[in-house]
Design an enzyme around this catalytic site. Structure first.
Site, PDB file in Angstrom:
ATOM      1  N   THR A  68       0.849  -1.181   0.000  1.00 18.90           N
ATOM      2  CA  THR A  68       0.000   0.000   0.000  1.00 18.90           C
ATOM      3  C   THR A  68       0.890   1.238   0.000  1.00 18.90           C
ATOM      4  O   THR A  68       2.114   1.129  -0.153  1.00 18.90           O
ATOM      5  CB  THR A  68      -1.023  -0.067   1.171  1.00 18.90           C
ATOM      6  OG1 THR A  68      -1.896   1.047   1.053  1.00 18.90           O
ATOM      7  CG2 THR A  68      -0.367  -0.072   2.541  1.00 18.90           C
ATOM      8  N   LYS A  72       3.453   1.103  -3.940  1.00 17.69           N
ATOM      9  CA  LYS A  72       2.893   0.403  -5.112  1.00 17.69           C
ATOM     10  C   LYS A  72       3.687   0.651  -6.394  1.00 17.69           C
ATOM     11  O   LYS A  72       3.782  -0.233  -7.240  1.00 17.69           O
ATOM     12  CB  LYS A  72       1.440   0.826  -5.333  1.00 17.69           C
ATOM     13  CG  LYS A  72       0.488   0.381  -4.230  1.00 17.69           C
ATOM     14  CD  LYS A  72      -0.933   0.776  -4.592  1.00 17.69           C
ATOM     15  CE  LYS A  72      -1.902   0.506  -3.474  1.00 17.69           C
ATOM     16  NZ  LYS A  72      -3.297   0.777  -3.845  1.00 17.69           N
ATOM     17  N   ASN A  93      -0.056  -3.928  -6.282  1.00 13.14           N
ATOM     18  CA  ASN A  93      -0.655  -3.948  -4.932  1.00 13.14           C
ATOM     19  C   ASN A  93      -0.632  -5.350  -4.331  1.00 13.14           C
ATOM     20  O   ASN A  93      -0.933  -5.524  -3.155  1.00 13.14           O
ATOM     21  CB  ASN A  93      -2.082  -3.377  -4.939  1.00 13.14           C
ATOM     22  CG  ASN A  93      -3.108  -4.404  -5.364  1.00 13.14           C
ATOM     23  OD1 ASN A  93      -2.856  -5.213  -6.245  1.00 13.14           O
ATOM     24  ND2 ASN A  93      -4.270  -4.389  -4.733  1.00 13.14           N
ATOM     25  N   ASP A 108      -6.467  -3.891  -7.629  1.00 13.44           N
ATOM     26  CA  ASP A 108      -7.322  -2.728  -7.346  1.00 13.44           C
ATOM     27  C   ASP A 108      -8.305  -2.476  -8.493  1.00 13.44           C
ATOM     28  O   ASP A 108      -9.495  -2.236  -8.275  1.00 13.44           O
ATOM     29  CB  ASP A 108      -6.467  -1.456  -7.189  1.00 13.44           C
ATOM     30  CG  ASP A 108      -5.813  -1.360  -5.823  1.00 13.44           C
ATOM     31  OD1 ASP A 108      -6.356  -1.924  -4.854  1.00 13.44           O
ATOM     32  OD2 ASP A 108      -4.747  -0.722  -5.722  1.00 13.44           O
TER      33      ASP A 108
HETATM   34  P1  NAP Z   1      -2.950   9.795  -5.822  1.00 12.92           P
HETATM   35  O1  NAP Z   1      -2.156   8.942  -6.728  1.00 12.92           O
HETATM   36  O2  NAP Z   1      -2.242  10.700  -4.862  1.00 12.92           O
HETATM   37  O3  NAP Z   1      -3.922  10.706  -6.730  1.00 12.92           O
HETATM   38  C1  NAP Z   1      -4.794  11.641  -6.183  1.00 12.92           C
HETATM   39  C2  NAP Z   1      -5.388  12.517  -7.272  1.00 12.92           C
HETATM   40  O4  NAP Z   1      -6.278  13.435  -6.630  1.00 12.92           O
HETATM   41  C3  NAP Z   1      -4.355  13.365  -8.018  1.00 12.92           C
HETATM   42  O5  NAP Z   1      -4.782  13.519  -9.347  1.00 12.92           O
HETATM   43  C4  NAP Z   1      -4.454  14.707  -7.281  1.00 12.92           C
HETATM   44  O6  NAP Z   1      -4.130  15.828  -8.071  1.00 12.92           O
HETATM   45  C5  NAP Z   1      -5.939  14.767  -6.999  1.00 12.92           C
HETATM   46  N1  NAP Z   1      -6.249  15.676  -5.911  1.00 12.92           N
HETATM   47  C6  NAP Z   1      -5.775  15.649  -4.642  1.00 12.92           C
HETATM   48  N2  NAP Z   1      -6.309  16.661  -3.921  1.00 12.92           N
HETATM   49  C7  NAP Z   1      -7.121  17.360  -4.763  1.00 12.92           C
HETATM   50  C8  NAP Z   1      -7.927  18.518  -4.624  1.00 12.92           C
HETATM   51  N3  NAP Z   1      -8.032  19.180  -3.454  1.00 12.92           N
HETATM   52  N4  NAP Z   1      -8.629  18.962  -5.708  1.00 12.92           N
HETATM   53  C9  NAP Z   1      -8.536  18.306  -6.889  1.00 12.92           C
HETATM   54  N5  NAP Z   1      -7.769  17.195  -7.091  1.00 12.92           N
HETATM   55  C10 NAP Z   1      -7.077  16.724  -6.035  1.00 12.92           C
HETATM   56  O7  NAP Z   1      -3.948   8.935  -4.912  1.00 12.92           O
HETATM   57  P2  NAP Z   1      -4.650   7.547  -5.286  1.00 12.92           P
HETATM   58  O8  NAP Z   1      -3.756   6.433  -4.892  1.00 12.92           O
HETATM   59  O9  NAP Z   1      -5.141   7.647  -6.685  1.00 12.92           O
HETATM   60  O10 NAP Z   1      -5.869   7.516  -4.243  1.00 12.92           O
HETATM   61  C11 NAP Z   1      -6.937   8.419  -4.382  1.00 12.92           C
HETATM   62  C12 NAP Z   1      -8.097   8.028  -3.479  1.00 12.92           C
HETATM   63  O11 NAP Z   1      -8.565   6.737  -3.808  1.00 12.92           O
HETATM   64  C13 NAP Z   1      -7.727   7.979  -1.991  1.00 12.92           C
HETATM   65  O12 NAP Z   1      -8.784   8.563  -1.289  1.00 12.92           O
HETATM   66  C14 NAP Z   1      -7.646   6.510  -1.684  1.00 12.92           C
HETATM   67  O13 NAP Z   1      -8.014   6.228  -0.354  1.00 12.92           O
HETATM   68  C15 NAP Z   1      -8.699   5.950  -2.636  1.00 12.92           C
HETATM   69  N6  NAP Z   1      -8.411   4.551  -2.977  1.00 12.92           N
HETATM   70  C16 NAP Z   1      -9.340   3.623  -2.609  1.00 12.92           C
HETATM   71  C17 NAP Z   1      -9.137   2.305  -2.906  1.00 12.92           C
HETATM   72  C18 NAP Z   1     -10.175   1.287  -2.513  1.00 12.92           C
HETATM   73  O14 NAP Z   1      -9.863   0.086  -2.485  1.00 12.92           O
HETATM   74  N7  NAP Z   1     -11.387   1.688  -2.238  1.00 12.92           N
HETATM   75  C19 NAP Z   1      -7.975   1.897  -3.589  1.00 12.92           C
HETATM   76  C20 NAP Z   1      -7.047   2.868  -3.962  1.00 12.92           C
HETATM   77  C21 NAP Z   1      -7.284   4.209  -3.635  1.00 12.92           C
HETATM   78  P3  NAP Z   1      -2.605  16.358  -8.253  1.00 12.92           P
HETATM   79  O15 NAP Z   1      -1.994  15.436  -9.266  1.00 12.92           O
HETATM   80  O16 NAP Z   1      -2.793  17.738  -8.729  1.00 12.92           O
HETATM   81  O17 NAP Z   1      -1.977  16.264  -6.890  1.00 12.92           O
END
Ligand code: NAP
Length: 291
Positions: A68, A72, A93, A108
């Site tokens: 995690t 990853k 993952n 995922d």
């Molecule tokens: P990540 O790689 O950090 O990507 C996050 C994305 O959100 C980036 O595009 C970022 O933009 C954007 N972002 C962050 N803050 C923002 C804001 N205030 N306004 C607009 N855009 C914003 O994260 P990730 O791994 O994709 O995870 C994202 C979410 O998915 C998390 O909440 C995580 O818990 C959830 N998730 C859930 C599962 C599940 O099994 N349910 C699995 C994986 C992830 P920038 O590029 O500009 O920073």
């Protein structure tokens, strides 16, 4: 739970931080449900220690691990072989230890598709999808949706460069899926995208219990009647984003189903046995509602 003995096989999750991980509860629930001789533990592994930790998986014969945040992506170059799922998602993952050879998978993305079916009765084929965000999970989810026949995917992001990079990736991998990008500040462009979306997905961390960013402004009423709204977040179970969508009559799903299904798929890769996803989902809900 079976008594731990010299024949008990070890499964684990590595991450940094790791103390809030729900994976041990979920996987040990599946192990108990099946009466298997496995145990699943959590290890705090910093990115700088991942190569050593994976060496430990080989040396100790650990059957498999989940990875995690923030491991990853780093694992892509540290495993011995990448399954197509991990190469497409650009992230590992799940690691399967095949007699000392570590195979990197990504469950995922498939987990999201399985949850879409189970929670919303939707199959990706022909769907027009709008994804908020352009990070790791946006990539994994979009690649899976395109692979299963989504008609179009639009990345609505604050960082247009990242969104355009994902657009190029989808166009290269699945040219038949129309991919495009729109800036979250382009209100007019975003409105047009919403008007032609069957599924809106939040893949940003905005709305998580630990996130303090302002909500992303979305004109939900622009979505066609009958559209669905998904949030990958599972804590809280119902984000402001999902509440707003529900208030306007759209069907919604949170990230619990994706988490349970990615876990179930990983479990099957390690043990060869399909676990009881509902038992896994229930253990997650128990943890999340206990707080
Ligand atoms: P990540 O790689 O950090 O990507 C996050 C994305 O959100 C980036 O595009 C970022 O933009 C954007 N972002 C962050 N803050 C923002 C804001 N205030 N306004 C607009 N855009 C914003 O994260 P990730 O791994 O994709 O995870 C994202 C979410 O998915 C998390 O909440 C995580 O818990 C959830 N998730 C859930 C599962 C599940 O099994 N349910 C699995 C994986 C992830 P920038 O590029 O500009 O920073």
């Amino acid at each position: 739970m079976k008594l731990i003995s010299t024949s008990t096989r070890l499964l684990a999750v590595f991450g940094d931080p790791i103390e809030h991980s729900l994976s041990p509860a979920m996987h040990n629930a599946a192990i108990a449900d099946l009466g298997l001789d496995y145990v699943y533990l959590a290890f705090h592994v910093r990115e700088s220690q991942l190569a050593a930790a994976l060496g430990g998986v080989r040396a100790l014969g650990i059957a498999g691990v989940n990875l995690t945040i923030p491991l990853k992506q780093s694992a892509l170059s540290l495993v011995d072989e990448l399954a197509e799922s991990a190469a497409g998602a650009g992230a590992v993952n799940t690691v399967v230890n095949e007699s000392g050879r570590l195979i990197g998978h990504n469950t995922d993305s498939e987990g999201f598709v399985a949850s879409l079916r189970e929670d919303l009765g939707l199959t990706p084929s022909g769907l027009r999808v709008c994804i908020l965000g352009a990070g790791g999970s946006a990539r994994g989810v979009s690649v899976a949706l395109a692979r299963y026949g989504a008609a179009s995917v639009v990345f609505a992001a604050r960082n247009l460069e990242r969104a355009e990079a994902l657009t190029e990736l989808i166009s290269r991998l699945r040219p038949e899926c129309a991919a495009s990008a729109v800036s979250l500040t382009d209100r007019h462009g975003l409105r047009r995208v919403l008007e032609s979306s069957d599924l809106l997905i939040n893949s940003t961390p905005v709305g998580m219990t630990t996130n303090t960013d302002d909500p992303i402004e979305i004109e939900f009423e622009r979505l066609p009647a009958g559209a669905c709204v998904a949030d990958l977040i599972y804590n809280p179970l119902k984000t402001v984003f999902l509440r707003q969508a529900e208030m306007r009559g759209y069907r919604t799903m949170n990230g619990v189903g994706m988490l349970a299904h990615q876990g179930a798929l990983a479990f099957e890769l390690w043990t060869g046995i399909k676990p009881n996803v509902q038992a896994m989902r229930q253990s997650l809900l128990d943890c999340l509602t206990r707080g």
